[in-house]
Design an enzyme around this catalytic site. Sequence first.
Site, PDB file in Angstrom:
ATOM      1  N   LYS A 166      30.239  -6.405  45.021  1.00  0.00           N
ATOM      2  CA  LYS A 166      29.828  -7.186  46.199  1.00  0.00           C
ATOM      3  C   LYS A 166      30.334  -8.624  46.117  1.00  0.00           C
ATOM      4  CE  LYS A 166      25.389  -6.401  45.671  1.00  0.00           C
ATOM      5  NZ  LYS A 166      25.438  -5.500  44.520  1.00  0.00           N
ATOM      6  N   GLU A 192      20.848 -16.697  41.908  1.00  0.00           N
ATOM      7  CA  GLU A 192      22.032 -16.417  41.097  1.00  0.00           C
ATOM      8  C   GLU A 192      21.766 -16.741  39.625  1.00  0.00           C
ATOM      9  OE1 GLU A 192      25.788 -15.761  42.149  1.00  0.00           O
ATOM     10  OE2 GLU A 192      24.333 -14.557  43.227  1.00  0.00           O
ATOM     11  N   ARG A 193      22.363 -15.958  38.758  1.00  0.00           N
ATOM     12  CA  ARG A 193      22.367 -16.319  37.342  1.00  0.00           C
ATOM     13  C   ARG A 193      23.304 -17.518  37.150  1.00  0.00           C
ATOM     14  NH1 ARG A 193      22.869 -10.907  37.986  1.00  0.00           N
ATOM     15  NH2 ARG A 193      21.194  -9.575  37.165  1.00  0.00           N
TER      16      ARG A 193
END
Length: 463
Positions: A166, A192-193
């Site tokens: 993705k 998000e990381r």
Amino acid sequence: MLEQSTFTAGNHVPIGHVAEVHGSVVIIACDMLPPLRQALIANLDHETYLFEVHQHLDARHVRAITLHRTSGLRRGMTIYDTGAPLHIPVTTHCLGRLLNIFGEPLDDEGVLETPDFYPIHRRPLPLKEVVGVSEMLETGIKVIDLLCPFFKGAKIGLFGGAGVGKTVLIMEFMHALATLHKGVSVFAGVGERIREGHELWYEIRKAGVLSKTLMVFGQMDESPGVRFRVGLSALTYAEYLRDTLQKDVLFVMDNIFRFVQAGSEVSILLGRMPATVGYQPTLSSEVAEMQDRILSTREGSITSVQAVYVPADDMMDPAVGVIMNHLDTTVMLSRSQAAKGIYPAVAPLESESRLMDRYTLGEYHYSIAAGVREHLARYEELQDILTMLGVEELSVKDRKIVMRARKLQRYLTQPFWTTRSHTGIQGVSVPLEQTLTDCEAFLIGQYDEFPENECYMRGTMQG
């Protein structure tokens, strides 16, 4: 940081004090109740704590969500009213920058110097100013442009489980908009990381499109209130760029499912009873509030691409269903396609667009796309026979269909610009007209003698 005058207690009137602290939730005793969604602040040791009002408990108490870390909060702290919802600095110089939910820099480029601020909670445009979905927005990605095309001003969802590509596909869309359409992109990193955010920033810079991109991050280790509102901050920047630059703006959210998860966490913290499968009872209205602001005007457009994590690959998940109701185009990414080495791992028979009709696409594009789908669908139907008995047991007609479908499947793969540092293969962008010409040639048998492996990971058949 934002301008010091924006969030300092000295410029605001005391409204009450902290009565209780429950993790990210703070109960505030107020002399006068602030409205819902009002931004409140408290100062401690030169640090500013921001809160957002979510509930009125009684005539004197409100329940608010902390938008910062909670260490240091204590009962009795004086709370000040900012007089407005959370607001962020807006300027055209935000392009090329990496910001957080408050518009503060996460890079080393300094603060955004601007006198203009927008609230993140804004009403959608009046209907008289809105224009509908207009012309097709070519991406240069063969399988997308052919079978599930994007349109300017539309909402597109990329559905898939973990690790099916993705984010890579999103990066390619951002590259395409900057290079093919000279537009700008706003990226909302929801949950998000830190590693993912750094890699994305590095790849976008390496691809040469950072100067046309604004990135807004609410990271995984931040409070649920931040992850719940960072998408609105990014969308506010997209609206500002649409109205000031009067350009095509690509609003990218990765991942909108984490926005839903953050809303679920906030709902539980506020004491609401969970609804279906544990999701918040306000799921539909929260998603709609964001989606209804993604609009285009006569001067500029916002086209939205949203990555949607599908938990356990279950498309029946309530959150997935609610998000899908707002989309014009759905791109399904398949784990089985990725396992076969088909990249992008788009499932062509499951992906679709509501605008996929003869009137919108034209007779030629529609007929070619329908022919490709028919071949791939028939190939799918014959899989069991091929596995058990082999291709020799098929009729001559079906053998041709299977052979052409396999070549089309490989032809619709493509090397990306944003992955060339990993694959060593130069990315390619294929015009829609050339994609249609090549697919028509496959369908009428011009490439029946062409080896399958020569169709894989290339641009055009003439290239």
